[in-house]
Design an enzyme around this catalytic site. Structure first.
Site, short mmCIF file in Angstrom:
data_model
loop_
_atom_site.label_atom_id
_atom_site.label_comp_id
_atom_site.label_asym_id
_atom_site.label_seq_id
_atom_site.Cartn_x
_atom_site.Cartn_y
_atom_site.Cartn_z
N ASP A 73 -96.46 27.22 10.19
CA ASP A 73 -96.59 27.94 11.51
C ASP A 73 -97.35 26.81 12.51
OD1 ASP A 73 -96.53 29.67 13.64
OD2 ASP A 73 -97.20 31.35 12.40
C1 BGC Z 1 -96.25 32.20 15.56
C2 BGC Z 1 -94.61 31.85 15.13
C3 BGC Z 1 -93.96 31.30 16.00
C4 BGC Z 1 -94.85 29.82 16.45
C5 BGC Z 1 -94.03 28.88 17.42
C6 BGC Z 1 -96.89 30.92 16.11
O1 BGC Z 1 -97.93 31.36 17.00
O2 BGC Z 1 -96.83 32.68 14.55
O3 BGC Z 1 -94.03 33.21 14.95
O4 BGC Z 1 -92.52 30.62 15.64
O5 BGC Z 1 -96.05 30.13 17.02
O6 BGC Z 1 -94.03 29.43 18.63
#
Ligand code: BGC
Length: 856
Positions: free
Chosen positions: A227
């Protein structure tokens, strides 16, 4: 070795250590670097899950916006999820995106979870089935799905550091189960490692779960990605099985990874294994020259996908996926039509006293099939609620995309009602008195300047919100190195006369001017929040009020000067011009709405949550509707017994008035076509097709899990396997509406049920006066238990359709491992012998037939 494998191996063999390390580090916010020498294109990733944003978080390239994941799950239809996936793949290809960062298959452990709207259900089997359909659809379109967040990112509080303490049984039986089902049945090409820890180990470094379970036990052969900003240790992450650390290029991989190998701290073989996974991904999505794309698509439909052999059940039966390399759907999908279909199929009618719905659309051509032989009166409709006019169609945070258009309930009903039907509108209550990004009435653009004041870019803005993240995020002509200031500027033409409040959101130096008056000139400091999203979204700041006249345009300007010395994890320009129209006396608004309701045959009140309630980076603290919306519903219901409440929320809210209104329709975050779908359903062109994918509590205090904040860094999942309906059954408490509940516009009899240990055959009969669709639900209940288990759990489901008086048969495969538990001492699955009742019915609490099975 397949051709793809050979191409991957040859490409891997041609890379030096530095290039491999650079590839795993990412190039910028959304991409990996291209390596032209081996024919590797730059892999592009994008959120997900209701649309495809692309590499720019700007509205200039909008995307079809589907209903929220809770809505998709409420359809109980994996085949519809598959079509949603295909549409998203089509959108991804249009935008040059190879990897979609979706679906989110964490569980609804607590209704307080901030991203509840972004996940499917409290039930792992339903979650896995919907996720399987979605992933298949995306990948049939030649685009990778990234199943997230592995694992147990079920709440947001302290998400970067929280240690979720979970015993092996709930971990296997609940939280890992959807991931396992999707890996088995849809063979996803990507999995995203969550921010949180599980049992002491942060997920990006969790060798046991990422390497031994996901790859070893389940045979996952895709790529893993952190993530965003989750990877914290070079050696820990690589040894833990994390392939790619995002966003790049300053991650724990890259130079640090090459250095660790050279220092003998890491084996280059581990780097190769990670790069191989990335190259295989590239091959699959057509980004590696010489490799046939889609090479590892699933070859057979899942063994346990819910199917139905009902002749009228349409797409409920799985079809074989397209052969490798031909992943284009035969016909381009119509995004608006699909968004509208999913929305009306997802709406859950939880209450419909005296068949107040569907409403009589009045004379003129009805928009679809006749609403029945005896149309109810209801021609004069009072539509009430702020969200009926300014629709809330999707949740906030990284799931946010820019819709190609937005059909509000007011737009939808106005378009659908034939001439002569009277529709009035009243706001009734504002869900929030905080200023929000400038919207209706504003005509804005963003002017980017360098330090000398020269204009680098000048671009239109549909709202007062800017989120330019990463190097690709800026308007053409501007770069993060040259950009010195951004001015949101243009005109505002008020809808109402009075005191208009203006404000700002964002960190740094701002100057706000409205109608020639400087309302603010200062620096907004960053709070203590460690979460980037919370810092970006932050608290809206009121900066001043200006008296304006209805219809008279004024100039507005918000100038933001960038601070190049401020350390940011990625280059980003994120801030908003905020506005709040004149606040009217809340009692007066309610009285006005009640009067409108009194003058109409039917009142339709749309109540909603806001982005400050359901978003990312924080959890909810209560389940109440914001503002005076509860008072509004009570007043309208007292004025008109035919009051229909539409609940526009992605997750459960308390509805203390629910027994005092005629009908309650849950519309979730219904996507861009939500208002059109609402008109379809209210006026009876279609029935609301949804069933609850999660129990809706009457009050937060009754919910089984109400604690989402860690203490001393730990969040114990002490309820074990008892979440959702499994817990409600055990406590005996009565929720507002049970799991699986939802009414249509017809009635059903369950004529027969036959069961084997693997399959159930069900015959249902439509006993009403309209064609209908039924979600046939199976539950298994052990008679007596040697082990501590829930009283019953979902065993399978299928959707069928029948004409009035007609029958439909469903053949439903029972869920795999239906009779198994995870044996903690042995560390394996084990079948629990005994006597089991298999129930079939319309919801967990409306069971119609039962058959007993004995298992030895
Ligand atoms: C989120 C993810 C997301 C990523 C990219 C993170 O803050 O938890 O679900 O894909 O950001 O935007």
């Amino acid at each position: 070795m397949t051709t793809a494998d050979k191409v991957v191996e040859a490409a891997l063999g041609a890379l030096d250590l530095d290039t491999k390390a650079r590839l795993l580090a990412g190039q910028d916010m959304w991409t990996l670097p291209a390596v032209p020498e081996i024919g590797l294109a730059s892999l592009v990733m994008s959120d997900g899950p209701v649309g495809v944003r692309g590499v720019r978080w700007t509205p200039d390239d909008p995307s079809v916006t589907l209903p929220s994941p809770t809505a998709l799950a409420a359809t109980w239809d994996p085949e519809l999820a598959r079509r949603a996936g295909r549409l998203l793949a089509q959108e991804a290809r249009r935008k040059g995106v190879h990897v979609l960062l979706a679906p989110t298959v964490n569980l609804h452990r607590s209704p307080l979870g901030g991203r509840h709207f972004e996940a499917y259900s409290e039930d792992p089997y339903l979650t896995g089935a919907i996720g399987t359909g979605y992933v298949r659809g995306v990948q049939e379109g030649g685009v990778a799905a990234t199943v997230k967040h592995f694992v147990a990112n079920d709440a947001e509080t302290d998400r970067f550091t929280v240690d979720n303490v979970i015993a092996p049984r709930p971990l296997r039986e609940l939280y890992l189960a959807p991931f396992e089902a999707i890996v088995r049945d849809a063979r996803p090409w990507g999995v995203m490692a969550a921010y949180n820890r599980v049992n002491g180990v942060t997920m990006t470094e969790h060798r046991r779960l990422q390497t031994e379970v996901l790859r070893g036990e389940w045979g996952f052969d895709g790529f893993t990605v952190s993530d965003w900003f989750a990877a914290r240790s070079t050696t820990g992450a690589l040894r833990g099985g994390l392939d790619v650390a995002m966003p790049g290029p300053r991650t724990v991989y890259g130079e640090a990874l090459a250095a660790a190998v050279r220092a003998g701290e890491l084996d280059e073989g581990l780097v190769d294994a990670a790069v191989r996974n990335v190259l295989r991904l590239a091959a699959r999505v057509g980004a590696l020259e010489g490799a046939p794309s889609g090479a590892a698509a699933p070859e057979t439909p899942a063994a346990d996908a819910p199917t139905s052999d009902a002749p009228t059940s349409g797409p409920a039966t799985s079809e074989a996926p397209a052969p490798a390399g031909t992943h284009q759907p035969p016909e381009p999908l119509d995004g608006e039509a699909l968004a509208r279909e999913i929305a009306r199929r997802s709406f859950v009618l939880v209450r419909n006293e005296h068949d107040v719905l569907p409403l009589d659309p009045g004379p003129g051509p009805a928009p679809g099939p006749a609403p029945g032989p005896a149309p109810a009166p209801g021609r004069r409709i009072a539509l009430i609620g702020a969200a009926a006019r300014d629709a809330r169609v999707l949740g906030g945070g990284s799931a946010h995309v820019f819709p190609t258009r937005t059909v509000s309930p007011l737009d939808g009903l106005t378009a659908a009602l034939p001439d002569g039907a009277a529709l009035t509108y009243a706001v009734g209550a504002e869900p929030s008195d905080e200023p929000a990004p400038a919207g209706p009435g504003f005509a804005l653009r963003a002017v980017c300047r360098d330090a000398s004041g020269a204009v680098l870019a000048d671009t239109p803005l549909p709202t007062g919100e800017i989120k330019w993240i990463g190097d690709n995020g800026l308007p053409a002509g501007a770069t993060h190195a040259t950009l010195h200031s951004v001015e949101i500027t243009g005109t505002f033409t008020p809808r109402d006369s009075g005191a208009h409040c203006f404000g700002t959101r964002g960190i740094g130096a701002f100057t706000l001017t409205v109608a020639g008056r400087t309302l603010y000139d200062g620096v907004q400091e960053m709070g203590t929040e460690s979460d980037l999203f919370e810092a970006f979204i932050g608290t809206p700041m009121e900066r001043g009020t200006v008296i304006l006249a209805e219809g008279v345009p004024v100039e507005v300007s918000l100038r933001h000067t960038l601070d190049h010395d401020r350390p940011m994890p990625v280059p980003a320009v994120v801030h908003s011009l905020l506005h709040r129209p004149p606040l009217r006396d809340p009692d007066e608004l309610i009285t006005e709405a009640a009067e409108a309701a009194r003058a109409a045959d039917t009142a339709v009140v749309v109540v909603a949550t806001t982005e400050r309630v359901e978003s990312e980076g924080f959890d909810r603290t209560d389940l109440r509707l914001p503002g005076r919306q509860d008072d509004l519903v009570r007043a309208v219901a007292a004025a008109n017994p035919r009051t229909v409440v539409v609940v526009n929320a992605g997750a459960p809210v308390e509805m203390p008035w629910r027994d005092d209104v005629a009908a309650v329709l849950l519309s979730w975050f219904p996507g861009q076509e939500g208002g059109a779908a609402l008109a379809d359903v209210l006026l009876g062109a279609d029935e609301p097709g949804g069933r609850l994918p999660t129990t809706w509590p009457a009050a937060l205090a009754d919910a089984p899990v109400t604690r989402v904040a860690p203490e001393h860094g730990e969040l114990p999942y002490s309820e074990g396997v008892f979440i959702g309906y499994r817990a409600w059954d055990r406590s005996g408490a009565t929720p507002a509406y049970p799991f699986g509940h939802g009414l249509g516009y017809t009635t059903w009899e369950y004529d027969s049920l036959e069961v084997t240990p693997t399959t159930a055959r069900v015959t249902v009969r439509n006993t009403g006066t309209r064609p209908g669709r039924e979600v046939v639900q199976l539950y298994v209940a052990p008679r007596a238990d040697l082990v501590e288990r829930p009283a019953r759990w979902l065993a399978g489901f299928a959707t069928v359709e029948a004409e009035p008086g007609g029958c439909a048969d469903a053949e439903i495969r029972l869920a795999p491992r239906l009779f198994d538990i995870w044996d903690e001492p042995k560390g394996t699955w084990t079948t629990v012998p005994g006597v089991y009742d298999i129930h079939v019915g319309r919801s967990l609490t409306d069971l119609r037939r039962r058959v007993t099975l004995e298992l030895d």
